[in-house]
Design a protein around this motif. Structure first.
Motif, PDB file in Angstrom:
ATOM      1  N   SER A  38      33.678  33.645 -22.167  1.00  0.00           N
ATOM      2  CA  SER A  38      34.201  34.763 -21.385  1.00  0.00           C
ATOM      3  C   SER A  38      34.086  34.390 -19.916  1.00  0.00           C
TER       4      SER A  38
ATOM      5  N   THR B  91      33.374  36.070 -16.030  1.00  0.00           N
ATOM      6  CA  THR B  91      32.923  37.234 -15.274  1.00  0.00           C
ATOM      7  C   THR B  91      33.209  36.981 -13.795  1.00  0.00           C
TER       8      THR B  91
ATOM      9  N   SER C  68      34.993  41.500 -16.055  1.00  0.00           N
ATOM     10  CA  SER C  68      34.859  40.404 -17.011  1.00  0.00           C
ATOM     11  C   SER C  68      35.977  40.488 -18.040  1.00  0.00           C
TER      12      SER C  68
ATOM     13  N   ARG D 275      35.146  38.662 -24.686  1.00  0.00           N
ATOM     14  CA  ARG D 275      34.762  37.362 -25.228  1.00  0.00           C
ATOM     15  C   ARG D 275      35.861  36.835 -26.147  1.00  0.00           C
TER      16      ARG D 275
ATOM     17  N   ASN E 255      31.201  31.813 -18.946  1.00  0.00           N
ATOM     18  CA  ASN E 255      30.085  31.982 -19.876  1.00  0.00           C
ATOM     19  C   ASN E 255      30.485  31.335 -21.188  1.00  0.00           C
ATOM     20  N   ASN E 256      29.725  30.341 -21.596  1.00  0.00           N
ATOM     21  CA  ASN E 256      30.048  29.558 -22.770  1.00  0.00           C
ATOM     22  C   ASN E 256      28.858  29.612 -23.724  1.00  0.00           C
ATOM     23  N   TYR E 257      29.063  30.172 -24.896  1.00  0.00           N
ATOM     24  CA  TYR E 257      27.994  30.308 -25.875  1.00  0.00           C
ATOM     25  C   TYR E 257      28.382  29.552 -27.140  1.00  0.00           C
TER      26      TYR E 257
ATOM     27  N   ASN F 142      30.156  27.436 -11.835  1.00  0.00           N
ATOM     28  CA  ASN F 142      30.075  26.329 -12.781  1.00  0.00           C
ATOM     29  C   ASN F 142      30.576  25.041 -12.137  1.00  0.00           C
TER      30      ASN F 142
ATOM     31  N   LYS G 194      32.441  33.082 -12.974  1.00  0.00           N
ATOM     32  CA  LYS G 194      31.523  32.305 -13.799  1.00  0.00           C
ATOM     33  C   LYS G 194      32.069  32.217 -15.214  1.00  0.00           C
TER      34      LYS G 194
END
Length: 187
Positions: free
Chosen positions: A80, A82, A98, A101, A68-70, A5, A66
């Motif tokens: 979360s 990973t 990982s 979340r 993880n953005n939701y 990122n 990484k």
């Protein structure tokens, strides 16, 4: 340690700090990644250029993280982290890991700065947890069976009125969401 990122040094810092405190020497892999012509900050490029990265950085292991953005809806976000641990000498992955979340709920009065602050705060906590997990993975010695307590926890749940299809579905979710998940036993 390399992150996929943009501008996520706040995520790498706690992870690298955890590794450093346990005696591992860490380097910011993004600095070395920029030395490769036409570099791209993605997983495939990092693996394809692992030999070059290893020789430039004088590192055997590459840890790729990484965020993880939701965005779920206006008032909540799921995040979360990973990671992939790659051994450039053997050209193989040692482990994937990982964090669970984390759901961040915002109040109606929370503006963009407030949301970014809450996401940053949660990301740093997740990074610290990820760093501790990676330290335990890297410190584990296969001949030391008693060290498994550092790597995993055992939880027992009693689920009532589950059909075989429900068990298969739950097992699939557990395997995909929790690295190291072994089995669900049906009694």
């Amino acid at each position: 340690v390399i992150d996929e990122n943009e501008d996520t040094y706040s995520i790498k810092l706690p992870l690298m700090s955890n590794l450093n405190q346990k005696g591992f020497i860490t380097k910011d892999g993004n600095v070395f990644l920029k030395k490769i012509n036409n570099y791209k900050k993605n997983f495939q490029f990092i693996i394809e250029n692992s030999d070059t990265l290893s020789s430039i950085s004088k590192s055997e292991l590459l840890i790729i993280i990484k965020l993880n953005n939701y965005v779920e809806k206006d008032n909540s976000t799921k995040i979360s982290l990973t990671s992939e641990i790659y051994n450039s000498n053997t050209k193989s992955f040692i482990s994937s890991w990982s964090t669970p979340r984390k759901i961040i709920n915002y109040s109606n009065s929370c503006d963009l700065i407030c949301k970014n602050l809450l996401i940053s705060e949660a990301s740093i906590i997740l990074s610290n947890q990820l760093g501790e997990s990676i330290v335990n993975i890297l410190n584990a010695q296969s001949k030391d069976i008693k060290n498994y307590s550092n790597l995993s926890k055992v939880y027992n749940f009693k689920l009532l009125n589950f059909r075989q299809n429900d068990i298969i579905y739950l097992t699939d979710i557990m395997i995909n969401e929790f690295p190291g998940f072994i089995k669900i036993s049906n009694e």
